[in-house]
Scaffold this active site. Sequence first.
Site, mmCIF file in Angstrom:
data_model
loop_
_atom_site.group_PDB
_atom_site.id
_atom_site.type_symbol
_atom_site.label_atom_id
_atom_site.label_comp_id
_atom_site.label_asym_id
_atom_site.label_seq_id
_atom_site.Cartn_x
_atom_site.Cartn_y
_atom_site.Cartn_z
ATOM 1 N N ASP A 1 0.767 -1.272 -0.055
ATOM 2 C CA ASP A 1 0.004 0.095 -0.083
ATOM 3 C C ASP A 1 0.790 1.255 0.050
ATOM 4 O O ASP A 1 2.008 1.332 0.065
ATOM 5 C CB ASP A 1 -1.017 0.031 1.322
ATOM 6 C CG ASP A 1 -0.212 -0.091 2.443
ATOM 7 O OD1 ASP A 1 0.904 -0.139 2.482
ATOM 8 O OD2 ASP A 1 -0.883 0.104 3.677
ATOM 9 N N ASP B 1 -1.893 -2.742 6.277
ATOM 10 C CA ASP B 1 -2.256 -2.586 7.604
ATOM 11 C C ASP B 1 -3.568 -2.346 7.788
ATOM 12 O O ASP B 1 -4.004 -2.197 8.831
ATOM 13 C CB ASP B 1 -1.263 -1.652 8.161
ATOM 14 C CG ASP B 1 -1.611 -0.211 7.877
ATOM 15 O OD1 ASP B 1 -2.204 -0.240 6.794
ATOM 16 O OD2 ASP B 1 -1.142 0.703 8.390
ATOM 17 N N ASP C 1 -6.942 -4.377 3.280
ATOM 18 C CA ASP C 1 -5.731 -5.154 2.706
ATOM 19 C C ASP C 1 -5.517 -6.677 3.237
ATOM 20 O O ASP C 1 -5.070 -7.478 2.609
ATOM 21 C CB ASP C 1 -4.524 -4.556 3.515
ATOM 22 C CG ASP C 1 -4.290 -3.055 2.993
ATOM 23 O OD1 ASP C 1 -4.224 -3.056 1.609
ATOM 24 O OD2 ASP C 1 -3.922 -2.268 3.912
ATOM 25 N N ASN D 1 24.093 -43.807 -3.035
ATOM 26 C CA ASN D 1 24.013 -45.022 -2.260
ATOM 27 C C ASN D 1 23.324 -45.938 -2.754
ATOM 28 O O ASN D 1 23.755 -47.180 -2.691
ATOM 29 C CB ASN D 1 23.690 -44.552 -0.805
ATOM 30 C CG ASN D 1 24.738 -43.806 0.008
ATOM 31 O OD1 ASN D 1 25.984 -44.060 -0.441
ATOM 32 N ND2 ASN D 1 24.480 -43.226 1.131
ATOM 33 N N ASP E 1 23.652 -37.448 9.597
ATOM 34 C CA ASP E 1 22.616 -36.411 9.903
ATOM 35 C C ASP E 1 22.884 -35.330 10.898
ATOM 36 O O ASP E 1 22.706 -34.310 10.934
ATOM 37 C CB ASP E 1 21.155 -37.114 10.532
ATOM 38 C CG ASP E 1 20.473 -37.612 9.316
ATOM 39 O OD1 ASP E 1 20.809 -37.361 8.057
ATOM 40 O OD2 ASP E 1 19.723 -38.709 9.488
#
Length: 899
Positions: free
Chosen positions: A362, A641, A645, A709, A738
């Site tokens: 805006d 805001d 909106d 793999n 991991d």
Amino acid sequence: MKHPKTTSKRLFKSESNLEMNSANSEKLRKVSSLNTQEVYQLLDSSAEGISEQTAEKRISKYGLNEVDYDKAPAWYIQLLKSFINPFILILLAIVVISFAIDVWFAAPGEKDWKTVIVISAMIIISSLLSFFQEYRSNRAAEKLKSMVRTTAAVLRKGKSKEEILMTQIVPGDIVYLAAGDMIPADCRVLESIDLFIGESMLTGESLPVEKMPDAKESENKPPIELSNLCFMGTNVVSGSAKTIVIATGSDTYFGSIGKSLVGKSPETSFDIGINNVSKLLIRFMLIMVPIIFLINGFVKGDWIEALLFSIAVAVGLTPEMLPVIVTATLAKGAMSMSKHKVIVKRLNAIQNLGAMDMLCTDKTGTLTIDKIVLSQHLNVHGIEDFEVLKWAYLNSFHQTGLVNLMDKAVLDHVEIHNYLKVEEDFKKVDEIPFDFLRRRMSVILKQKNGKHLMISKGAVEEMLDLCSHSFDPGEDNKLHIENDEIVELDENMRKKVWETTSALNAKGLRVLVLAIKEFDGDHSLTYNVEDEKDMILTGFIGFLDPAKPSAQPSIEALHRLNVEVKVLTGDNEIVTKKICGDVGIPVKNIMLGHELELISDEELTERVNDISIFAKLSPLQKVRVVKSLRAKGHTVGVLGDGINDAPALKEADVGITVDNAVDIAKESSDIILLEKNLDVLHKGVVYGRETFGNIMKYIKMATSSNFGNVFSILGASAFLPFLPMLPIQLLFQNLLYDFSQISLPWDKMDEDFLESPKKWEPKGIFRFMIYIGPISSIFDYVLFAVMFFVFKANSPDHQHLFQTGWFVLGLLSQTLIVHMIRTKKIPFIQSWASAPVLAATTLVMALGVIIPFTPLAQVLSLEPLPLAYFPWLIGILLAYSLLTQFVKNWYIKRFNEWL
């Protein structure tokens, strides 16, 4: 009208969804066009209001004066949802199968809980991380409040005016308004005195709108543009009024917007991306795991062992740390952004912010300072003139009627006060207040010479009608009352006045005209409208909500990040164009709300990229623009805001608002800025791209390593008389790998990576997996040959040596690839990982080498490796790194991408 069928169908749908439904809109238009008595009759009310009994019946019929909204789910629902993730569900299935095989059906002395415990821990950690962050964010960002618990002054039959709760107001109620009040429902003005309503939260207009009781021609006009209607959620800036309630709760303009926000938000680019990646990886796993199971079952003949091994491979292929990595990365990004005055309500929004390539914002308060200032004070020749400012100050200071935002802007020039000796040299004699018919106000002041000076200011057309003469500034183009010639205001001068006004309007300024007239001191001390004639035109004052000083550098910074900025506003196009020019937003084309209504969604999507400013938009029209941009392939952020909106905020990939926004906007948004400043948003975009990059590192590392793999496992399973790695070894290797990647959320990204928006591209991930994954298999097969022929680990009796050799190489190569994949540059030379990543990967590689020589080796069925193994290991790893770097360079040139 183009595409009449498509357009009419869309308009019918829009009226039922986002705008007020057609019946309510028609009712408002009808009420607007009636006189007072007809309004009472239509609403079955009277000048004394309705009775308490009638009010109770209408509450039963229409409900309380409240607006629908989405409520945050209970904590246990949020917790349950955190476990609903495709990878988590796969791991849960694997846990059930592992529990059945290793625990439930296993012999009493052979029960093995390791697999169940490890995978369960991964599931719990990932899900709880996600739950706690989302739950905390929902608690921090207050749920939508349909109405503040306030009261309104209502008149009901048999009672005097009294304050009642807004929730108890019903259609037909008589409501009295005064400065500072919030409008409790949609109302028709019956009587008013200098009533100005602030509607910026609905329309984006920065200046208050004057409201009058006169009946209005309302055919085909949107109700919001009718000047005798007031709408729920707006506020009284000044003046007072008597009104009658037309609609309450969800039937109001405000309520229709709130109602449209109830329900599930559309999928964002993050949701679509993560779902596509998940489908790709799950599809790959579902194909490869059964193949590995069948090969090992037929070759080895032990189907239970083959099943256990295929389960371990499934765990290895499942990027089970993806939820952990994603959640940890997003949470880390949220923490970093909170330090820069950005609150993240929904974690996924961080990545969407980084992927954003189109920001719809805006104007008021974002690009502008959200304050009316006196920008220019010009004489009749359009030259800046201090004398004009002095007269404007005297007028605003001495008036006692409506002090609007423009008067406040004039009075901000406090330096005039002492310079003029306002209270010593000018004594107020009388005042002719502002009214809507005259559109001007005058003060009469007694000067030191005893004469009375009338100073009037008002709208251009009305003021010109009063003036017969004007000051003609001297050679210096400055006004000097004593010396300047007073000339007749002829047609040429009038034309010049209009040209100056048009030029100021084109710059986005609201223009008022000043005029003066002197009277002898023996004039009556009472002045009236008849005295406002034959005045002398002195000049113009122009008002503007100017651009924020920080807006232009912030816009430039967003442009450098390849984020295009479009302005979607309810304000007029002239002001918006001026502000866009001031802040550096290129203006190619402008489309107004009424023009948008004449084209279909398809045509809008076709043209949307070429339009820079969308002005005079309704909430639905903003949503249409956002949808069209998303249909065009953009990742769209919306910054706003106001109530108007809210629907667009919810429709966007990432909705952004500020902490002082209306509740409905905060509820619809994903990110809340503690400062309405585009510079803060620019930093958020950078964090979003860093977050995306670190997530993508894990995904591409996991997919490419897993793919390699699988190739290695397929080949080894086919020719080896034993398993190439035991399930527990594969699972433990995967756990260590991991662990090395948990540090990725704290890694940094190369500067060139941050320059452009990043999106989820499953095709790119698949291509990366195909080209990069098999590189590791080449060197796995080299190691297989070395272990098989050099170290003679080629029979079941020596399988643990073979498995240990591959365990160490596999762990080190997969960990080393973290550094190869994390950057387009040459690792350790042109680009270094962050300290946490270096520490984690170094620790894991060290553990990989040491574990075969520790007591843990017996638990994992590993054995110490001969010293002769390590030169081979170093050589293979070095060759692997060099070939990966070579293929990486080729891949980047070939496909112009990496992460």
